[in-house]
Design an enzyme around this catalytic site. Structure first.
Site, short mmCIF file in Angstrom:
data_model
loop_
_atom_site.label_atom_id
_atom_site.label_comp_id
_atom_site.label_asym_id
_atom_site.label_seq_id
_atom_site.Cartn_x
_atom_site.Cartn_y
_atom_site.Cartn_z
N LYS A 187 20.90 15.94 48.77
CA LYS A 187 21.12 16.35 47.63
C LYS A 187 20.45 17.00 46.50
O LYS A 187 20.19 16.89 46.33
CB LYS A 187 22.79 15.59 46.30
N GLY A 244 14.19 10.09 39.78
CA GLY A 244 14.44 10.81 38.09
C GLY A 244 14.84 9.93 37.32
O GLY A 244 14.21 8.84 37.04
N SER A 245 15.96 10.15 36.47
CA SER A 245 15.81 9.61 35.30
C SER A 245 16.21 7.53 35.89
O SER A 245 17.10 7.31 35.97
CB SER A 245 16.69 9.84 34.00
N GLY A 248 20.39 7.94 35.26
CA GLY A 248 20.92 8.52 37.27
C GLY A 248 20.44 7.37 37.36
O GLY A 248 21.61 6.94 39.34
N GLY A 249 19.87 7.26 37.94
CA GLY A 249 18.84 5.93 38.94
C GLY A 249 20.17 4.50 38.88
O GLY A 249 20.45 4.17 39.75
N GLU A 268 13.78 5.20 42.13
CA GLU A 268 11.87 5.42 41.63
C GLU A 268 12.98 6.23 39.72
O GLU A 268 13.35 7.73 39.68
CB GLU A 268 11.27 5.87 42.37
N CYS A 305 5.76 11.54 36.74
CA CYS A 305 6.39 10.01 36.71
C CYS A 305 5.40 9.05 36.23
O CYS A 305 5.59 7.59 35.84
CB CYS A 305 7.43 9.67 37.94
N GLU A 397 9.20 5.58 28.23
CA GLU A 397 9.16 6.75 28.43
C GLU A 397 9.48 8.24 27.80
O GLU A 397 10.71 7.96 27.71
CB GLU A 397 9.65 6.80 29.94
#
Length: 541
Positions: A187, A244-245, A248-249, A268, A305, A397
């Site tokens: 994706k 990603g965020s 989202g994760g 991650e 990251c 973060e």
């Protein structure tokens, strides 16, 4: 030799092009201007077709030899290198990342493809194990038992915003999933669709050149989340990889777990990557530490990251000078362009919110608000131990060029901070080597909190090698037992299969007694490349 690729604005469904659905464009974050051409989100029919092709390709692709898979991965690397000028040019437009950085990212992307080619060609990663039958064991004979890693099935990979190449269409997730023997459906990230299209085309051409089933790879576009949600929920998909965020994760984790057949989701999700400056290091090389910290948290506009977002500094005689030098370096930092306007807006809002819990010590050059660029200024915050313990937000973060320096008075406070930490990708010690024995308890605590401990360096920069661990306990990742970088990433997309009492002719080559592949195996508890010899039966009488 340069490879000319067609920038296709539609999804790549095996060897076919997808439909023209809802349109969207990439945006140049340095100007705010849309980039041609228009891209089209994948349709439900595109997704179903990609999933069916992947499912059909799996029995063939999963049974390729290590040499065949290695040749395919090397073909992808060569195709990307041949198309590198066009890929880098487009990626620069879509991300505002410097061409030098993108050139390095091409090298990393191709390097990790070749690393996995080496791994699968050598074969020991399969961890083939043989326990030969023992007909003489009492009270019951022991059967022949053999096991090895086998691929899971089609894998869904989500491209990352901050690494348009190394963590995207042909990045580490795709490379490791393909190396394990799994078809991949990517994706693409909507922030760099053109870059994704070019790299996807390079992979498609490599599938063709390697004479593999077309379902080994597909690429789906979408400007939102609908296609990704459908992909994770599709019964053909057997694992998910995401960078990603946190939002989202965790959303993908819940989708993967809620399926009728739950599947692993390797998310991650970022990290604050604390840096612990010990007294000896600050006393002996305060200036070097200040220089290194500023360079690390502003590298890539703070969009790694592994950016250090929390720094623990002792309160001692040299601290004021250290803080002044660090502040001066931050004040001299030019404005930086983030990957998207939305990321820049979130950064600006988060920095403003942090002002309620910490003080601003220094800020970089001011942003010209008259432009539509995704430009921000660096910011350095300071707080003390009490602030950090009372406001856990300081250990969260902020994606962008900012960090917070927290002063501590003594060893007790330093250990308390370490104990309070959530899971992170890295923790760094700036220390004189003579201090390490005295701070063994701190190192032990941190080893439970992170995936990678760093001494007298900085966390930005992740080597792609066999020993690397790029992971960490939740919430840094969804599964702290795994890594998304390095050759051990391959194990995310495998499962162990055991064969009991099978005749040699019916076993995979990796488990046959003669060891026709010559791989390292564990035979009756000992590592060896030699053929296995079954225990002879002892006749009585």
């Amino acid at each position: 030799m340069e490879l000319a690729l067609e920038l296709k604005p539609v999804s790549l469904i095996g060897f076919e092009d997808g439909a023209e659905g809802t349109s969207f464009t990439g945006v140049n974050p340095a100007t705010g201007a849309p980039l041609e051409p228009k891209f089209f989100s994948a349709s439900s029919e595109d997704l179903e077709r990609a999933a069916a092709l992947a499912q059909s390709a799996f029995p063939i692709y999963s049974n390729l030899s290590g040499k065949e898979k290695g040749a395919f991965l090397r073909c992808i690397a060569a195709s990307i290198e041949a198309a590198a000028p066009a890929i880098i040019q487009r990626a620069h437009l879509e991300t505002a990342l410097p061409e030098a950085r993108l050139t390095g990212e091409v090298g990393r992307t191709c390097g990790q493809l070749r690393l996995f080619a080496d791994v699968v060609e050598e074969g020991s990663w399969l961890d083939a194990r043989i326990d030969n039958a023992d007909p003489n064991r009492k009270p019951l004979p022991m059967p022949s038992i053999r096991s090895m890693h086998k691929p899971l099935g089609p894998v869904a990979v989500f491209g990352a915003s901050n690494f348009p190449l190394a963590f995207s269409v042909a990045g580490g997730d795709t490379a490791s999933a393909l190396a394990a023997g799994n078809p991949v459906i990517v994706k693409a990230h909507p922030a760099h669709p053109g870059t994704s299209a070019l790299v996807g085309q390079a992979i498609r051409e490599s599938v063709k050149a390697s004479r593999l089933p077309e379902g080994v790879f597909s690429l789906l576009f979408d400007s939102g989340v609908d296609v990704g949600v459908q992909l994770v929920k599709h019964p053909a998909i057997k694992a998910v990889a995401f960078t990603g965020s946190f939002a989202g994760g965790t959303a993908l984790m819940k989708l993967a777990a809620a399926r009728p057949e739950p599947i692993p989701c390797y998310s991650e999700m970022g990290s604050v990557n604390p840096v612990f400056v010990l007294p000896g290091a600050l006393k002996q090389r305060a200036s070097a530490v200040a220089t290194g910290l500023q360079a690390s948290f502003t590298l890539g506009a703070g969009q790694f990251c592994t950016k250090p977002g929390l720094v623990l500094v002792p309160q001692q005689d040299g601290t004021p000078g250290f803080m002044k030098e660090l502040g001066d370096k931050v004040s001299g930092t030019p404005t930086q362009t983030l990957l998207t306007k939305a990321i820049a807006a979130r950064y600006t809002s988060a920095v403003k919110g942090r002002m309620s819990d910490a003080s601003v010590l220094a800020e970089g050059a001011k942003v010209d608000s008259s432009t539509d660029a995704a430009t921000v200024q660096a910011s350095l915050f300071v707080a003390d131990y009490k602030d950090l313990m009372e406001h856990e937000e300081l250990a969260q973060e902020i994606f962008g060029p900012t960090t917070v320096v927290v002063g501590y008075q003594d060893r007790k406070q330093l250990l308390a901070v370490a104990e309070q930490l959530e899971g992170h990708l890295t923790a760094t010690l700036q220390a004189d080597e003579s201090e390490l024995a005295d701070y063994a308890d701190l190192i032990e605590i941190l080893s439970r909190k992170v995936g990678r401990l760093i001494l007298n360096a900085y966390p930005t920069g992740v080597e792609v090698c066999h020993a690397m661990v790029h992971g960490g306990p939740f919430p840094a990742t969804s599964d702290g037992r795994s890594t998304s970088v390095g050759s051990q990433a391959i194990f995310r997309f495998t499962r162990l299969v055991c064969y009991q009492s099978f005749p040699d002719a019916a076993l995979p080559d990796e488990l046959k007694s003669s060891n026709p592949l010559g791989i390292m195996r564990m035979v009756d508890g000992e590592r060896s490349r030699k053929p296995s010899v079954e225990r002879p039966a002892v006749r009585s009488g």
